[in-house]
Design an enzyme around this catalytic site. Structure first.
Site, mmCIF file in Angstrom:
data_model
loop_
_atom_site.group_PDB
_atom_site.id
_atom_site.type_symbol
_atom_site.label_atom_id
_atom_site.label_comp_id
_atom_site.label_asym_id
_atom_site.label_seq_id
_atom_site.Cartn_x
_atom_site.Cartn_y
_atom_site.Cartn_z
ATOM 1 C CB VAL C 77 0.315 6.568 7.594
ATOM 2 C CG1 VAL C 77 1.311 5.492 7.979
ATOM 3 C CG2 VAL C 77 0.230 7.635 8.683
ATOM 4 C CB CYS C 78 3.835 5.105 3.176
ATOM 5 S SG CYS C 78 4.334 3.728 2.142
ATOM 6 C CB VAL C 79 -0.210 0.924 2.987
ATOM 7 C CG1 VAL C 79 0.234 0.764 1.541
ATOM 8 C CG2 VAL C 79 -0.694 -0.410 3.530
ATOM 9 C CB ALA C 82 2.115 1.970 7.961
#
Lengths: 139, 102, 130
Positions: C77-79, C82
């Site tokens: 999940v892209c930080v 997110a």
């Protein structure tokens, strides 16, 4: 880069949506800025409503959103120098290159001379550019 | 061989199919899935354009998305090949690059 | 063959996550390798453990978690995406002084470099979005 060292692929980022109405333009730009650190062969394509991402004079104060359009002019500093805009997409929208920001980069092989990084290209040429890519990310 | 272009939007809603057919080089393949399957059906406002584009491109359509929408494989434009998810995977391996017209 | 998968939309509103899931299942069944599934834009919402879909509907987050457990998938999940949308793991919760975390099992939070790396390492990158 811990992995994939030495591999250079042709990466193309295709942008077809106007800014602000959706987040895609901004988050595409965020990917491109990270991608620049990976020493890949990067091209950016702006077609359809994506051409609106590059317009001059964006003023977002009254919609309460951050104006990220100035970041495009910094792309040259990230060594991103192949930015293609579809001519027909501009024309269909009553726009021309003069409505867009002038994007430049400094050519280290030519005594840091400032050169254009934005190219307005016709449909057929753009189709050829897209066709020769290894990896395409669409936004 | 060449690029697999995917279109997941109905031509009645978005210009994804139109843009794909404009910027995909002749000899490429086009896979229609999700709402994109609507572009594969006969007797729509877009059928003729798609049929003409078949001179330049190989067309595929994802069967599970056709059936989910109460449509029938028999209504698919002649010459468009219906594939399942296995066929979708095979198409991606048979082409060098995948471009999604989002 | 080695695949990189990108999911750009959240569950339920768009079919993207469902399509990606069916594609990944088919690819695995055919013996292909999934190098990574990268969740970007609203796609990060696939990683929330707090979704409670009706019992007669599929639970996409559980499906992804289950697939990750069974096949050792790398679900990233892209930080940045997110953080914007309130998807946090325990570390992120602490770092930002939040009172809860919600990242589902099998998912991990990392940077956009993981997407680029996926493009470099995979034989094919396939994007599902809107």
């Amino acid at each position: 880069m811990e992995n994939g060292e030495g591999v250079v692929k042709k990466f193309c980022y295709i942008n077809r949506k106007a800014p602000y109405g959706t987040i895609y333009a901004l988050e595409s730009l965020e990917v491109v800025l990270i991608a620049a650190a990976f020493d890949q062969d990067i091209s950016l394509v702006f077609a359809d409503d994506g051409v609106y991402q590059l317009t001059k004079g964006q003023a977002t104060e009254a919609i309460g959103m951050k104006n990220f359009s100035k970041t495009y002019s910094a792309l040259g500093d990230y060594d991103i120098k192949k930015i293609y805009v579809e001519k027909e997409s501009l024309e269909e929208r009553g726009l021309s290159a003069e409505d867009l920001q002038a994007l430049k980069y400094e050519d280290e092989d030519d005594d840091w001379a400032e050169k254009d990084s934005l190219f307005v290209v016709e449909r057929d040429e753009l189709a050829g550019i897209i066709d020769e890519q290894d990896v395409i990310l669409s936004f | 061989m060449a690029i697999l272009h995917t279109v997941n939007k109905s031509p009645f809603e978005r210009n994804a199919l139109e843009s794909c057919l404009r910027l995909a080089k002749a000899g490429s393949s086009v896979l229609l899935f999700e709402d994109g399957v609507i572009g594969a059906m006969r007797n729509t406002r877009f059928s003729e354009k798609v049929a003409q584009a078949m001179d330049d491109y190989s067309f595929y359509v994802l069967g599970p998305d056709i059936q989910a929408r109460g449509l029938d494989n028999d209504k698919v434009i002649d010459g468009i090949q219906v594939v399942d998810y296995n066929g979708f995977v095979d198409l991606t391996t048979e082409h060098d690059t995948v471009q999604s017209w989002l | 063959m080695k695949f990189g998968i990108v999911v750009n939309e959240g569950p339920y509103t768009h079919q993207s996550s469902d399509s990606a899931l069916q594609f990944v299942k088919a690819a695995l069944q055919k013996g292909h390798e999934i190098f990574r599934v990268f969740f970007y834009h609203d796609g990060v919402n696939n990683g929330t453990s707090l979704g409670v879909p009706p019992q007669d509907d599929r639970n996409l987050t559980l499906e992804w978690s289950g697939l990750a457990e069974k096949h050792g998938l790398d679900l990233v999940v892209c930080v940045a995406a997110a953080q914007r949308r309130g998807i946090l793991d325990e570390d992120e919760m602490g770092r930002h002084g939040k009172s809860a975390n919600n990242l589902a099992p099998g998912f991990r939070i990392s940077g956009l470099g993981q997407l680029i790396e996926s493009g470099i390492q995979s034989d094919r990158l396939v994007t599902f979005g809107d």
